[in-house]
Design a protein around this motif. Structure first.
Motif, PDB file in Angstrom:
ATOM      1  N   GLN A 421       6.310   9.529  -5.412  1.00  0.00           N
ATOM      2  CA  GLN A 421       6.083   7.376  -5.120  1.00  0.00           C
ATOM      3  C   GLN A 421       7.779   7.825  -4.149  1.00  0.00           C
ATOM      4  OE1 GLN A 421       6.842   5.414  -8.908  1.00  0.00           O
ATOM      5  NE2 GLN A 421       5.166   7.054  -9.853  1.00  0.00           N
ATOM      6  N   ALA A 422       8.562   7.859  -4.247  1.00  0.00           N
ATOM      7  CA  ALA A 422       9.504   8.159  -3.090  1.00  0.00           C
ATOM      8  C   ALA A 422       9.108   7.922  -1.726  1.00  0.00           C
ATOM      9  CB  ALA A 422      10.635   9.509  -3.227  1.00  0.00           C
ATOM     10  N   GLU A 423       8.160   9.087  -1.307  1.00  0.00           N
ATOM     11  CA  GLU A 423       7.374   9.415  -1.097  1.00  0.00           C
ATOM     12  C   GLU A 423       6.424   8.457   0.101  1.00  0.00           C
ATOM     13  OE1 GLU A 423       4.881  12.295   2.059  1.00  0.00           O
ATOM     14  OE2 GLU A 423       4.680  12.295   0.000  1.00  0.00           O
ATOM     15  N   PHE A 424       5.944   7.851  -0.790  1.00  0.00           N
ATOM     16  CA  PHE A 424       5.287   6.590  -0.676  1.00  0.00           C
ATOM     17  C   PHE A 424       5.804   4.970  -0.792  1.00  0.00           C
ATOM     18  CE2 PHE A 424       2.075   8.769  -3.386  1.00  0.00           C
ATOM     19  CZ  PHE A 424       1.444   9.394  -1.905  1.00  0.00           C
ATOM     20  N   ASP A 425       7.176   5.302  -1.108  1.00  0.00           N
ATOM     21  CA  ASP A 425       7.900   4.694  -0.785  1.00  0.00           C
ATOM     22  C   ASP A 425       8.383   4.224   0.653  1.00  0.00           C
ATOM     23  OD1 ASP A 425       7.770   3.397  -3.315  1.00  0.00           O
ATOM     24  OD2 ASP A 425       9.179   3.685  -3.867  1.00  0.00           O
ATOM     25  N   ALA A 426       8.781   5.522   0.962  1.00  0.00           N
ATOM     26  CA  ALA A 426       9.598   5.324   2.625  1.00  0.00           C
ATOM     27  C   ALA A 426       8.269   4.987   3.659  1.00  0.00           C
ATOM     28  CB  ALA A 426       9.993   6.979   2.357  1.00  0.00           C
ATOM     29  N   ILE A 427       7.396   5.298   3.165  1.00  0.00           N
ATOM     30  CA  ILE A 427       6.361   4.866   4.534  1.00  0.00           C
ATOM     31  C   ILE A 427       5.507   3.549   4.436  1.00  0.00           C
ATOM     32  CG2 ILE A 427       3.287   5.120   4.356  1.00  0.00           C
ATOM     33  CD1 ILE A 427       3.893   7.959   3.588  1.00  0.00           C
ATOM     34  N   ALA A 428       6.216   2.506   3.302  1.00  0.00           N
ATOM     35  CA  ALA A 428       5.253   1.178   3.162  1.00  0.00           C
ATOM     36  C   ALA A 428       6.992   0.738   3.643  1.00  0.00           C
ATOM     37  CB  ALA A 428       5.797   1.038   1.808  1.00  0.00           C
ATOM     38  N   LEU A 429       8.321   1.769   3.457  1.00  0.00           N
ATOM     39  CA  LEU A 429       9.527   0.582   4.387  1.00  0.00           C
ATOM     40  C   LEU A 429       9.361   0.927   5.884  1.00  0.00           C
ATOM     41  CD1 LEU A 429      11.982  -0.374   3.685  1.00  0.00           C
ATOM     42  CD2 LEU A 429      13.133   1.779   4.177  1.00  0.00           C
ATOM     43  N   ALA A 450      -0.425   6.405   5.214  1.00  0.00           N
ATOM     44  CA  ALA A 450      -0.797   5.980   4.075  1.00  0.00           C
ATOM     45  C   ALA A 450      -2.189   6.402   4.138  1.00  0.00           C
ATOM     46  CB  ALA A 450      -0.324   4.581   3.929  1.00  0.00           C
ATOM     47  N   THR A 451      -3.003   5.516   4.634  1.00  0.00           N
ATOM     48  CA  THR A 451      -4.442   6.191   4.853  1.00  0.00           C
ATOM     49  C   THR A 451      -4.408   7.750   3.915  1.00  0.00           C
ATOM     50  OG1 THR A 451      -4.847   3.904   6.035  1.00  0.00           O
ATOM     51  CG2 THR A 451      -7.021   5.953   5.496  1.00  0.00           C
ATOM     52  N   ALA A 452      -3.864   8.430   4.946  1.00  0.00           N
ATOM     53  CA  ALA A 452      -4.288  10.245   4.754  1.00  0.00           C
ATOM     54  C   ALA A 452      -4.021  10.676   3.932  1.00  0.00           C
ATOM     55  CB  ALA A 452      -3.654  10.266   6.269  1.00  0.00           C
ATOM     56  N   LYS A 453      -2.829  10.009   3.230  1.00  0.00           N
ATOM     57  CA  LYS A 453      -2.339  10.677   1.872  1.00  0.00           C
ATOM     58  C   LYS A 453      -3.266   9.591   0.825  1.00  0.00           C
ATOM     59  CE  LYS A 453       2.204  11.805   3.936  1.00  0.00           C
ATOM     60  NZ  LYS A 453       1.924  13.232   3.755  1.00  0.00           N
ATOM     61  N   GLY A 454      -3.691   8.697   0.992  1.00  0.00           N
ATOM     62  CA  GLY A 454      -4.637   8.322  -0.662  1.00  0.00           C
ATOM     63  C   GLY A 454      -4.049   7.343  -0.936  1.00  0.00           C
ATOM     64  N   ILE A 455      -3.321   6.098  -0.225  1.00  0.00           N
ATOM     65  CA  ILE A 455      -2.417   4.854  -0.814  1.00  0.00           C
ATOM     66  C   ILE A 455      -2.741   4.387   0.349  1.00  0.00           C
ATOM     67  CG2 ILE A 455      -1.030   6.348  -1.362  1.00  0.00           C
ATOM     68  CD1 ILE A 455       0.765   5.609   0.479  1.00  0.00           C
ATOM     69  N   VAL A 456      -3.247   2.769  -0.353  1.00  0.00           N
ATOM     70  CA  VAL A 456      -3.053   1.709   0.764  1.00  0.00           C
ATOM     71  C   VAL A 456      -1.596   0.832   0.964  1.00  0.00           C
ATOM     72  CG1 VAL A 456      -4.635  -1.121   0.906  1.00  0.00           C
ATOM     73  CG2 VAL A 456      -5.837   1.729  -0.023  1.00  0.00           C
ATOM     74  N   LEU A 457      -1.353   0.552   2.113  1.00  0.00           N
ATOM     75  CA  LEU A 457      -0.829   0.102   2.240  1.00  0.00           C
ATOM     76  C   LEU A 457      -0.620  -1.915   2.107  1.00  0.00           C
ATOM     77  CD1 LEU A 457       1.854   1.895   4.645  1.00  0.00           C
ATOM     78  CD2 LEU A 457       1.877   1.520   2.278  1.00  0.00           C
ATOM     79  N   GLU A 458       0.228  -2.814   1.404  1.00  0.00           N
ATOM     80  CA  GLU A 458      -0.173  -3.928   1.873  1.00  0.00           C
ATOM     81  C   GLU A 458       0.736  -4.622   2.377  1.00  0.00           C
ATOM     82  OE1 GLU A 458      -1.358  -4.295  -2.995  1.00  0.00           O
ATOM     83  OE2 GLU A 458      -3.133  -4.387  -1.770  1.00  0.00           O
ATOM     84  N   ASP A 459       0.884  -5.858   2.934  1.00  0.00           N
ATOM     85  CA  ASP A 459       1.863  -6.050   3.658  1.00  0.00           C
ATOM     86  C   ASP A 459       1.646  -7.624   3.231  1.00  0.00           C
ATOM     87  OD1 ASP A 459       2.349  -4.528   5.084  1.00  0.00           O
ATOM     88  OD2 ASP A 459       0.168  -4.682   6.675  1.00  0.00           O
ATOM     89  N   GLY A 463       7.345  -8.151   2.020  1.00  0.00           N
ATOM     90  CA  GLY A 463       8.069  -7.062   2.689  1.00  0.00           C
ATOM     91  C   GLY A 463       6.018  -6.407   2.559  1.00  0.00           C
ATOM     92  N   THR A 464       6.471  -4.581   2.550  1.00  0.00           N
ATOM     93  CA  THR A 464       5.404  -3.941   1.912  1.00  0.00           C
ATOM     94  C   THR A 464       5.168  -3.231   0.696  1.00  0.00           C
ATOM     95  OG1 THR A 464       4.514  -4.753   5.023  1.00  0.00           O
ATOM     96  CG2 THR A 464       3.701  -2.039   3.520  1.00  0.00           C
ATOM     97  N   SER A 465       4.620  -2.956   0.617  1.00  0.00           N
ATOM     98  CA  SER A 465       4.149  -2.786  -0.614  1.00  0.00           C
ATOM     99  C   SER A 465       3.201  -1.634  -0.573  1.00  0.00           C
ATOM    100  CB  SER A 465       4.212  -3.512  -1.885  1.00  0.00           C
ATOM    101  OG  SER A 465       3.258  -3.594  -2.682  1.00  0.00           O
ATOM    102  N   TRP A 466       2.732  -0.363  -1.260  1.00  0.00           N
ATOM    103  CA  TRP A 466       1.972   0.797  -1.691  1.00  0.00           C
ATOM    104  C   TRP A 466       1.034   0.804  -3.026  1.00  0.00           C
ATOM    105  CZ3 TRP A 466       1.141   4.823  -4.880  1.00  0.00           C
ATOM    106  CH2 TRP A 466       2.810   4.839  -5.690  1.00  0.00           C
ATOM    107  N   ARG A 467      -0.273   1.045  -2.789  1.00  0.00           N
ATOM    108  CA  ARG A 467      -1.139   1.353  -4.098  1.00  0.00           C
ATOM    109  C   ARG A 467      -1.556   2.812  -4.453  1.00  0.00           C
ATOM    110  NH1 ARG A 467      -6.282  -0.639  -3.915  1.00  0.00           N
ATOM    111  NH2 ARG A 467      -6.909  -2.066  -2.228  1.00  0.00           N
TER     112      ARG A 467
END
Length: 469
Positions: A421-429, A450-459, A463-467
């Motif tokens: 989660q910390a890593e994905f937060d950093a990518i979104a930021l 993000a796509t390579a790590k299996g998450i989707v970024l949403e703007d 701001g930008t969040s991930w799921r």
């Protein structure tokens, strides 16, 4: 809560028609479901039967009150396959049965199935089985032959009524198979008691041995629920011989005209164009599916067809169910952000959909429709009174069906660890900052990472969040 606008109706396999459900005692509604033989992993077909029974359990609890519904789902922990496996592995039977019973329970918990009120084990009810067999012998419905005890189907005139079979057409009704035919009076007679196997057995008046498959459920149902139960559930594959034999031995031993007043059978699950079966090698295990899919996705997929219709199982069905749940949880998240409390809202139960023979499929379609419409209204910046209309009720209905059991924020994070989660937060930021600086190349790079790590970024405006994808 017994004042229903539309009474619950169920298709009764015994009478072959839909009937209004009327319990013997509204303060103690009883239901029984055949559980697994715990020597291996449960497959998705087993899970469908468990999920269908769980939905019925939930609906009955809502109508009659949680404390007024008694649901028994057994564990068959004595069986020839179990004995042979223990002998081959050189371990106690319990080492196998306790392992797979726990896996089964954990798998169903992941599918949001409630724990049954009672979970009897066959081995703890051997004395009850011996008593029932003794009663059947005494009343002339069973006989001993070469260390075995068989039920004499010719003594029960109603035999075959559930399945539609006739005694003339029947060719054996027990799990052991053709090896028992020479010991029987009639080929359709089924075994109640067998000699011990590999040193495994219990002392009984008719010789040391082990129970047959069918007598186990009759004894456990009687011990936990009573001689006549309201509802008996199970897969259509168990209608004959298992359920047919349960009826015969229970009615004859107990001196009752019925064993269960309502029989609820769910249909098969198909893998593509074929029915799932071990012989075809297309068995899909719940345990394996849970490694790739959230249990709630699997549950929704299992509910995508009416329980009396065959269900075509596929990856596309799972992907569709995941997308449906993403949409529902996104709407729940928006409602939560608006401070809408749904705790005191009544779900849709006493309507013509869910009370009409558990038409969960139509109910889910309605819930998804409400969710989609709510998101449309939010996008159109409609007034709150329009947005807050039907969807909160739909949410409660979904929760009643065992869906939307998670916090929406947790749902979109999936099973990500705190480090992930910390890593994905950093990518979104990084994407958020890149977009603010109009550095589109860096923003695209963050999205690709993000796509390579299996998450989707949403703007969004905040701001930008991930799921999780």
């Amino acid at each position: 809560m017994t004042d229903q606008t539309h009474p619950l109706t169920l298709y009764n396999s015994l009478t072959r028609k839909k009937e209004q459900f009327i319990p013997q005692d509204a303060s103690r509604v009883t239901m029984y479901n055949c559980g697994p033989t715990v020597y291996s992993y449960a497959h998705i077909g087993n899970a469908r039967a468990a999920v269908v029974a769980d939905v019925l359990f939930r609906v009955l609890r809502h109508i009659y009150g949680e404390e007024h519904v008694v649901y028994a789902r057994n564990l068959t922990d004595i069986d020839d396959k179990i004995i042979k496996a223990a002998t081959e592995q050189g371990v106690e039977i319990s080492a196998i049965t306790e392992k797979f019973a726990k896996i089964y329970q954990d798998d169903l918990k992941a599918l949001n199935c409630l724990e049954p009120t009672e979970e009897p084990k066959a081995t703890t009810h051997i004395p009850d089985m011996i008593v029932m067999i003794s009663e059947l012998i005494e009343k002339g419905h069973a006989y001993e032959s070469d260390g075995h005890v068989f039920f004499d189907v010719s003594t029960y005139e109603a035999y075959g009524k559930l399945s539609g079979n006739t005694l003339d057409a029947l060719r054996g009704g027990d799990r052991v198979g053709e090896g028992e035919v020479a010991r029987k009076k009639n080929s359709a007679d089924f075994v109640l008691w067998k000699p011990e196997l590999d040193g495994v057995g219990w002392d009984a008046p008719f010789g040391r041995g082990r129970p047959g498959w069918h007598i186990e459920c009759s004894a456990m149902a009687k011990a936990t629920l009573g001689e006549v139960i309201d509802i008996h559930c199970g897969g259509v594959d168990l209608k004959f011989p298992h359920h047919e034999n349960e009826i015969a031995q229970s009615c004859c031993a107990n001196g009752e005209a019925k064993f269960a007043n309502y029989w609820v059978h769910n249909e098969f699950l198909n893998m593509g164009t074929e029915k799932m079966s071990k012989s075809l090698g297309n068995v899909t295990l719940v345990h394996d599916l849970l490694k790739e899919w959230d249990g709630e996705v699997i549950r929704l997929a299992l509910l995508k067809a009416h329980y009396r219709s065959e269900l075509n199982w596929s990856e596309d069905l799972l992907r569709e169910s995941k997308a449906n749940l993403d949409g529902l949880y996104r709407t729940v998240l928006w409602m939560k952000e608006r401070g809408i409390d749904i705790d005191d809202i009544e779900p849709y139960v006493r309507d013509t959909t869910l009370c009409n023979d558990l038409d969960v499929h139509s109910q889910i379609r309605n819930i998804i429709g409400y969710s989609f419409r709510t998101r449309e209204l939010i996008a159109m910046k409609a007034e709150d009174r329009e947005i807050n209309g039907a969807f909160p009720v739909a949410i409660k209905s979904a929760k009643l069906l065992g869906l939307l059991q998670k916090d929406p924020e947790d749902w979109f994070k999936g099973n990500a660890s705190s480090d992930d989660q910390a890593e994905f937060d950093a990518i979104a930021l990084r994407r958020q900052e890149a977009r603010a600086a109009k550095d589109w190349a860096a923003a695209d790079a963050a999205r690709d990472e993000a796509t390579a790590k299996g998450i989707v970024l949403e703007d969004g405006p905040d701001g930008t969040s991930w799921r999780k994808a």
